[in-house]
Design an enzyme around this catalytic site. Sequence first.
Site, PDB file in Angstrom:
ATOM      1  N   ARG A  13      28.538  39.129   4.426  1.00  0.00           N
ATOM      2  CA  ARG A  13      28.719  40.505   3.951  1.00  0.00           C
ATOM      3  C   ARG A  13      30.032  40.600   3.177  1.00  0.00           C
ATOM      4  NH1 ARG A  13      32.700  41.016   5.940  1.00  0.00           N
ATOM      5  NH2 ARG A  13      33.106  42.955   4.825  1.00  0.00           N
ATOM      6  N   GLY A  14      30.229  41.765   2.524  1.00  0.00           N
ATOM      7  CA  GLY A  14      31.353  41.908   1.607  1.00  0.00           C
ATOM      8  C   GLY A  14      30.822  41.644   0.207  1.00  0.00           C
ATOM      9  N   ALA A  15      31.185  42.517  -0.742  1.00  0.00           N
ATOM     10  CA  ALA A  15      30.518  42.500  -2.054  1.00  0.00           C
ATOM     11  C   ALA A  15      30.530  41.130  -2.752  1.00  0.00           C
ATOM     12  CB  ALA A  15      31.127  43.580  -2.936  1.00  0.00           C
TER      13      ALA A  15
ATOM     14  N   GLN B  39      33.943  46.245  11.081  1.00  0.00           N
ATOM     15  CA  GLN B  39      34.396  45.108  10.267  1.00  0.00           C
ATOM     16  C   GLN B  39      35.914  44.937  10.348  1.00  0.00           C
ATOM     17  OE1 GLN B  39      32.083  47.296   9.320  1.00  0.00           O
ATOM     18  NE2 GLN B  39      30.576  46.407   7.960  1.00  0.00           N
TER      19      GLN B  39
ATOM     20  N   ARG C 167      20.213  44.263  -0.176  1.00  0.00           N
ATOM     21  CA  ARG C 167      21.176  45.369   0.006  1.00  0.00           C
ATOM     22  C   ARG C 167      21.417  46.014  -1.362  1.00  0.00           C
ATOM     23  NH1 ARG C 167      26.400  44.468   3.478  1.00  0.00           N
ATOM     24  NH2 ARG C 167      26.097  46.682   3.874  1.00  0.00           N
TER      25      ARG C 167
ATOM     26  N   ASN D  32      32.783  52.255  -1.541  1.00  0.00           N
ATOM     27  CA  ASN D  32      33.277  51.268  -0.572  1.00  0.00           C
ATOM     28  C   ASN D  32      32.818  51.728   0.813  1.00  0.00           C
ATOM     29  OD1 ASN D  32      34.827  48.844  -0.005  1.00  0.00           O
ATOM     30  ND2 ASN D  32      36.333  50.180   0.964  1.00  0.00           N
ATOM     31  N   LYS D  33      33.157  50.942   1.803  1.00  0.00           N
ATOM     32  CA  LYS D  33      32.708  51.208   3.180  1.00  0.00           C
ATOM     33  C   LYS D  33      32.930  52.665   3.581  1.00  0.00           C
ATOM     34  CE  LYS D  33      31.039  49.011   5.362  1.00  0.00           C
ATOM     35  NZ  LYS D  33      29.536  49.078   5.401  1.00  0.00           N
TER      36      LYS D  33
ATOM     37  N   ASP E 217      32.713  48.081  -3.417  1.00  0.00           N
ATOM     38  CA  ASP E 217      31.360  47.524  -3.550  1.00  0.00           C
ATOM     39  C   ASP E 217      30.772  47.782  -4.923  1.00  0.00           C
ATOM     40  OD1 ASP E 217      31.729  48.104  -0.472  1.00  0.00           O
ATOM     41  OD2 ASP E 217      30.336  46.439  -0.759  1.00  0.00           O
TER      42      ASP E 217
HETATM   43  O1  MRU Z   1      28.736  46.588   4.728  1.00  0.00           O
HETATM   44  P1  MRU Z   1      29.756  45.562   4.326  1.00  0.00           P
HETATM   45  O2  MRU Z   1      30.488  44.979   5.469  1.00  0.00           O
HETATM   46  O3  MRU Z   1      29.164  44.510   3.414  1.00  0.00           O
HETATM   47  O4  MRU Z   1      30.808  46.382   3.448  1.00  0.00           O
HETATM   48  C1  MRU Z   1      31.892  45.703   2.900  1.00  0.00           C
HETATM   49  C2  MRU Z   1      32.855  46.575   2.218  1.00  0.00           C
HETATM   50  O5  MRU Z   1      32.650  47.758   2.073  1.00  0.00           O
HETATM   51  C3  MRU Z   1      34.056  45.925   1.616  1.00  0.00           C
HETATM   52  O6  MRU Z   1      35.152  46.785   1.670  1.00  0.00           O
HETATM   53  C4  MRU Z   1      33.756  45.589   0.157  1.00  0.00           C
HETATM   54  O7  MRU Z   1      32.578  44.854   0.039  1.00  0.00           O
HETATM   55  C5  MRU Z   1      34.851  44.836  -0.475  1.00  0.00           C
HETATM   56  S1  MRU Z   1      34.874  43.157   0.051  1.00  0.00           S
HETATM   57  C6  MRU Z   1      35.992  42.294  -0.814  1.00  0.00           C
END
Ligand code: MRU
Length: 352
Positions: A50-52, A201, A94, A252-253, A242
């Site tokens: 996970r993470g963009a 996270q 996703r 973002n999250k 994201d």
């Molecule tokens: O749902 P997730 O854990 O994939 O969400 C991740 C985030 O929102 C991060 O802040 C974002 O992807 C930046 S990662 C460098």
Amino acid sequence: MSFKALFQSIVWNNSHLTILDQTYLPEREIYIDLISAEQVWEAIRKLRVRGAPAIGIAGAYGFCIGIRELPDHSDFQSFYREAGRISEYLNSSRPTAVNLSWALKRLMDMIYSNKDLPVNELKELALKTAVAIHDEDRRLCKAIGENGLELVPDNARILTHCNTGGLATGEFGTAFSVVLHAHSAGKLTKVWVDETRPLLQGARLTTWELQKAEIPFTLNIDSAAAFLMQQGLVDMIVVGADRITVNGDTANKIGTYSLAVIANAHSIPFYVAAPYSTIDLKLEKGSDIEIEERDEDEVTHFGSKRTAPKNVDVYNPAFDVTPNGLITAIITEKGIIRPEPDYRKQIMEKFA
Ligand code: MRU
């Protein structure tokens, strides 16, 4: 500055992908092998990776695994059509992080522009492109940290949200890279880590990475952030992204938007750190971004324990959108983008 790699969360192993399964962290470090596009889809969907940027990298390798099954003797049109089907399938895992569709489009474009080559060579080229996406992300993240350093005051107390480190990227991270560089430059006093409800996270992953990097931090519940700022305990906020639209609005999250509102109320700088692969030049504004909604279990349960009565109505958006007006600057590998005269002009100048 050079940093030793503390872990590798995505590794291409000649024929398959190995990932550090993030769902087991922080208790157990378990690596799993992914040998089909379906397994990569599931790993992205279930947040094993996970993470963009990490989703983009994993998706790119997943695509290479998927097209490997297509017959070498097929004509270009059939191969391209089937590759497109695999790309769309992986992209459906996703919706919000644009890095996934960005990586898949890069692969499809590469295949199309080499359509005179035989299929087996196109497969090899695709793999080289996936490796290049992975390597490039390491470089982008390092540059983001270097560029962000000038924004960090001495003795900084930086608050961050979600996880943006090596787990979420090829290496170094985005917002995390700014933290890493600030620490290495002796400018950092500590990191405040938002736990990041509902999937934690921050608590599970960011603290795990900070511990590995021996960076001082304190974990706080998300709703303590306003109180910390009111008490003068936070000097700056830096988060990842994201998807950033042309006008600078940033998905973002979930919880990022409220953090930005609170930061503005306390005149604390609020920064977004992201590579070009997170900027969506096709979308004009944040309201155009599709926001993923996840299972209600993530809200009604804490781990395996039920924390809400059965049959409650639940709304669980995984992301929110911070309007550009609340963002002090966006830190990219190409430098710092400021809102004056407006984000749109600078984003187009630097990335279009
Ligand atoms: O749902 P997730 O854990 O994939 O969400 C991740 C985030 O929102 C991060 O802040 C974002 O992807 C930046 S990662 C460098």
